[in-house]
Design a protein around this motif. Structure first.
Motif: not given
Length: 245
Positions: A67-90
């Motif tokens: 997924a796009k790295a921008e969606y991992f910048d906010d700690p309020k939502t980053a945990w959800f994206f990682r938890a459902v199996g998504q990783i940020p683009i390097r």
């Protein structure tokens, strides 16, 4: 993948699976084709944000998307994206497509299950659009088999832009037999080979999904004639925060 992230993934899956099975009529077909271990690429059509929710629901293995790295910048939502199996683009260096490819290769080298949307974005009208060759490049570089996955009914269950899903909608998830492309390993940089493999995967998706095929690339909200050939199917999550999980 952190151990905490892996635990969170399975906890969320254990909670959401019975809930979603109660609210929707989910019917998987052919999921025994997915190997129980080792690297594998699941190439899916893409009709709705909920594709990325229902596909993990029926799998016995953890699946990872990019997924796009921008969606991992906010700690309020980053945990959800990682938890459902998504990783940020390097970050840094090269194009976004190449960074996505590198991240996907990390997953496959570790023996993981990687999910990709060859169309590159959700279908704007429910038709199946021309696939980008990133999936072929990934298959040849990793040596991993590719399984086509047809999501059926997810567009009706949660149309693009609609926050509240249509409960009790029937949803089908169909898996093809593994496709192996080892014979092309020495021609991994040949554009003709990459296109041939990609078209073969899209042909399988069309047969499984029964969608009308459009020999053009799709873009969110419109159809365009040309976009980057090596584009990889990065998970679009613009509405992920608002969308029910």
């Amino acid at each position: 993948m952190s151990s905490l992230g892996a635990v969170t993934y399975w906890v969320l899956k254990a909670i959401l699976t019975p809930v979603l099975r109660l609210l929707f009529k989910v019917k998987p077909e052919g999921r025994e084709q997915v190997p129980v271990q080792g690297p594998c690429i699941l190439a899916s059509n893409h009709l709705s944000f909920s594709d990325s929710i229902f596909l993990p629901l029926v799998l016995r293995r953890r699946i990872t998307f990019v997924a796009k790295a921008e969606y991992f910048d906010d700690p309020k939502t980053a945990w959800f994206f990682r938890a459902v199996g998504q990783i940020p683009i390097r970050r840094g260096g090269g194009s976004a497509s190449q960074r996505a490819l590198d991240s996907a290769m990390d997953v496959l080298r570790a023996g993981g299950l990687f999910g990709i949307y060859p169309e590159g974005t959700r279908s704007p009208d429910g038709k199946l659009y021309k696939g980008h060759t990133g999936v072929a490049r990934l298959a040849l570089q990793s040596g991993a088999p590719v399984i086509a996955v047809a999501m059926v009914g997810t567009r009706e269950a949660q149309p693009i832009g609609q926050v509240k899903p249509n409960f009790f909608s029937p949803i089908g998830i169909k898996f093809s037999k593994p496709m192996h492309f080892d014979k092309y390993a020495e021609r991994a940089d040949d554009p003709r080979v990459l296109r041939q493999i990609t078209d073969e995967i899209m042909f399988e998706l069309r047969a499984l999904s029964d969608q009308e095929y459009v020999d053009r690339y799709a873009k969110r909200g419109e159809v365009v004639e040309e976009v980057g050939e090596a584009k990889i199917g990065v998970l679009p999550v613009e509405r992920a925060v608002a969308a029910p999980a």
